[in-house]
Scaffold this motif. Structure first.
Motif, mmCIF file in Angstrom:
data_model
loop_
_atom_site.group_PDB
_atom_site.id
_atom_site.type_symbol
_atom_site.label_atom_id
_atom_site.label_comp_id
_atom_site.label_asym_id
_atom_site.label_seq_id
_atom_site.Cartn_x
_atom_site.Cartn_y
_atom_site.Cartn_z
ATOM 1 N N GLU A 165 0.820 -1.217 0.000
ATOM 2 C CA GLU A 165 0.000 0.000 0.000
ATOM 3 C C GLU A 165 0.855 1.268 0.000
ATOM 4 O OE1 GLU A 165 -2.088 0.897 3.678
ATOM 5 O OE2 GLU A 165 -1.015 -0.742 4.667
ATOM 6 N N HIS A 166 2.101 1.158 0.451
ATOM 7 C CA HIS A 166 2.962 2.338 0.532
ATOM 8 C C HIS A 166 3.768 2.574 -0.749
ATOM 9 C CE1 HIS A 166 2.064 2.703 4.792
ATOM 10 N NE2 HIS A 166 2.379 1.420 4.955
ATOM 11 N N PHE A 167 3.689 1.665 -1.690
ATOM 12 C CA PHE A 167 4.509 1.766 -2.901
ATOM 13 C C PHE A 167 3.808 2.706 -3.896
ATOM 14 C CE2 PHE A 167 6.896 0.486 -6.611
ATOM 15 C CZ PHE A 167 8.121 0.084 -6.110
ATOM 16 N N THR A 168 4.039 3.994 -3.718
ATOM 17 C CA THR A 168 3.296 5.004 -4.481
ATOM 18 C C THR A 168 4.177 6.059 -5.136
ATOM 19 O OG1 THR A 168 3.041 6.373 -2.492
ATOM 20 C CG2 THR A 168 1.291 4.775 -2.949
ATOM 21 N N VAL A 169 5.500 5.987 -4.945
ATOM 22 C CA VAL A 169 6.362 7.100 -5.355
ATOM 23 C C VAL A 169 7.206 6.744 -6.572
ATOM 24 C CG1 VAL A 169 8.101 8.764 -4.632
ATOM 25 C CG2 VAL A 169 6.481 7.857 -2.951
ATOM 26 N N CYS A 170 6.951 7.443 -7.659
ATOM 27 C CA CYS A 170 7.807 7.402 -8.846
ATOM 28 C C CYS A 170 8.430 8.789 -8.940
ATOM 29 C CB CYS A 170 7.001 7.060 -10.091
ATOM 30 S SG CYS A 170 8.000 6.908 -11.597
ATOM 31 N N SER A 171 9.598 8.943 -8.314
ATOM 32 C CA SER A 171 10.227 10.250 -8.160
ATOM 33 C C SER A 171 11.090 10.569 -9.377
ATOM 34 C CB SER A 171 11.079 10.274 -6.886
ATOM 35 O OG SER A 171 11.726 11.529 -6.739
ATOM 36 N N MET A 172 10.634 11.512 -10.168
ATOM 37 C CA MET A 172 11.401 11.942 -11.345
ATOM 38 C C MET A 172 10.926 13.330 -11.738
ATOM 39 S SD MET A 172 9.696 9.357 -14.160
ATOM 40 C CE MET A 172 7.960 9.482 -14.655
ATOM 41 N N GLY A 173 11.868 14.132 -12.206
ATOM 42 C CA GLY A 173 11.560 15.494 -12.594
ATOM 43 C C GLY A 173 12.203 16.508 -11.674
ATOM 44 N N MET A 174 13.069 17.370 -12.279
ATOM 45 C CA MET A 174 13.730 18.434 -11.535
ATOM 46 C C MET A 174 13.419 19.772 -12.216
ATOM 47 S SD MET A 174 17.249 16.251 -10.838
ATOM 48 C CE MET A 174 18.051 17.516 -9.848
ATOM 49 N N SER A 175 14.097 20.815 -11.817
ATOM 50 C CA SER A 175 13.729 22.154 -12.278
ATOM 51 C C SER A 175 13.713 22.278 -13.803
ATOM 52 C CB SER A 175 14.683 23.196 -11.682
ATOM 53 O OG SER A 175 14.503 23.320 -10.292
ATOM 54 N N HIS A 176 14.640 21.605 -14.484
ATOM 55 C CA HIS A 176 14.770 21.782 -15.923
ATOM 56 C C HIS A 176 13.889 20.840 -16.739
ATOM 57 C CE1 HIS A 176 17.448 18.520 -14.866
ATOM 58 N NE2 HIS A 176 17.466 18.140 -16.117
ATOM 59 N N ASP A 177 13.342 19.789 -16.093
ATOM 60 C CA ASP A 177 12.594 18.812 -16.896
ATOM 61 C C ASP A 177 11.284 18.359 -16.252
ATOM 62 O OD1 ASP A 177 13.501 17.144 -14.853
ATOM 63 O OD2 ASP A 177 14.985 16.113 -16.103
ATOM 64 N N TYR A 178 10.823 19.081 -15.228
ATOM 65 C CA TYR A 178 9.639 18.611 -14.510
ATOM 66 C C TYR A 178 8.377 18.542 -15.362
ATOM 67 C CZ TYR A 178 7.577 23.267 -13.820
ATOM 68 O OH TYR A 178 6.992 24.498 -14.027
ATOM 69 N N PRO A 179 8.154 19.453 -16.358
ATOM 70 C CA PRO A 179 6.940 19.298 -17.167
ATOM 71 C C PRO A 179 6.910 17.966 -17.926
ATOM 72 C CG PRO A 179 7.853 21.500 -17.420
ATOM 73 C CD PRO A 179 8.896 20.685 -16.732
ATOM 74 N N ILE A 180 8.075 17.524 -18.386
ATOM 75 C CA ILE A 180 8.161 16.240 -19.084
ATOM 76 C C ILE A 180 7.859 15.113 -18.107
ATOM 77 C CG2 ILE A 180 9.636 14.723 -20.471
ATOM 78 C CD1 ILE A 180 11.348 17.216 -21.128
ATOM 79 N N ALA A 181 8.416 15.205 -16.920
ATOM 80 C CA ALA A 181 8.188 14.173 -15.911
ATOM 81 C C ALA A 181 6.717 14.068 -15.531
ATOM 82 C CB ALA A 181 9.030 14.467 -14.663
#
Length: 217
Positions: free
Chosen positions: A180-196
């Motif tokens: 139930e806790h497996f919910t985080v797909c962490s990707m995207g930083m200042s330069h590419d967050y819209p794509i992420a």
């Protein structure tokens, strides 16, 4: 000018967390975002975290996002709510031992180097299944997802391809190993967050754009 922080929050789906990366930022700068309602912050240097955390509100959820040396685990454990950069079983063993000593559990994200860049840390995709299987032995670690950095290129299609691959890997791991806790797909930083965001990120890690753009606060 519009508040950039709130604008980006509005762009995020409900299930997406905005993690404010506060490395090299002052206690006062972090407090300003806290006062706007932010509670999720990311640090990638142990010494900075140890200096800042005691001076800031205790309900901040600190995510450690940098490479964590095994001999620094004990120092950071009282402060962090999640380790986002788990990249070896040797590190997992020490984190689990320290969590047990503190009678707590810790959420972890497994870091993958899908861009296959030598300057980045993280596991190869081919190591994923065996790593998550081995991770099950650690009773005080809660696997919450994965963390991926996009390639350091200007080609948006190349960045999107890595993020697309990351989301697919996240779904595969969630189906096999996720609770139930497996919910985080962490990707995207200042330069590419819209794509992420377009590729299904559930955690953005933003620093530069929030602290260096005058409209951010």
């Amino acid at each position: 000018m519009p508040n950039l922080y709130k604008t980006i929050l509005q762009q995020c789906p409900e299930q997406c967390e905005l993690l404010i990366v506060s490395k090299h930022r002052s206690v006062e700068q972090i407090q300003a975002y806290y006062d706007q309602g932010a509670r999720n912050f990311g640090e990638n240097r142990v010494q900075e975290l140890l200096q800042k955390a005691p001076q800031l509100p205790q309900d901040i959820r600190w995510n450690f996002i940098g490479h964590l040396q095994r001999n620094k685990v004990r120092a950071v454990m009282p402060y962090i709510s999640r380790l986002c950069s788990l990249d070896s079983l040797a590190l997992a063993a020490i984190v689990d031992k320290e969590a047990a000593r503190l009678n707590r559990t810790l959420g972890v994200l497994v870091e993958f180097n899908l861009a296959e860049e030598s300057s980045k840390t993280g596991l190869a995709k081919q190591e994923a299944a065996a790593f998550f299987q081995a991770l099950q032995q650690y009773e005080h670690l809660i696997p919450e997802g994965i963390m991926v950095m996009g390639p350091h290129v200007d080609d948006e299609a190349a960045i999107a391809a890595v993020f697309h691959e990351a989301r697919a890997l996240f779904e595969e791991l969630k189906a096999q190993w996720g609770g139930e806790h497996f919910t985080v797909c962490s990707m995207g930083m200042s330069h590419d967050y819209p794509i992420a965001l377009r590729e299904g990120s559930t955690q953005l890690r933003l620093g530069t754009i929030l602290f260096e753009d005058p409209s951010s606060i």
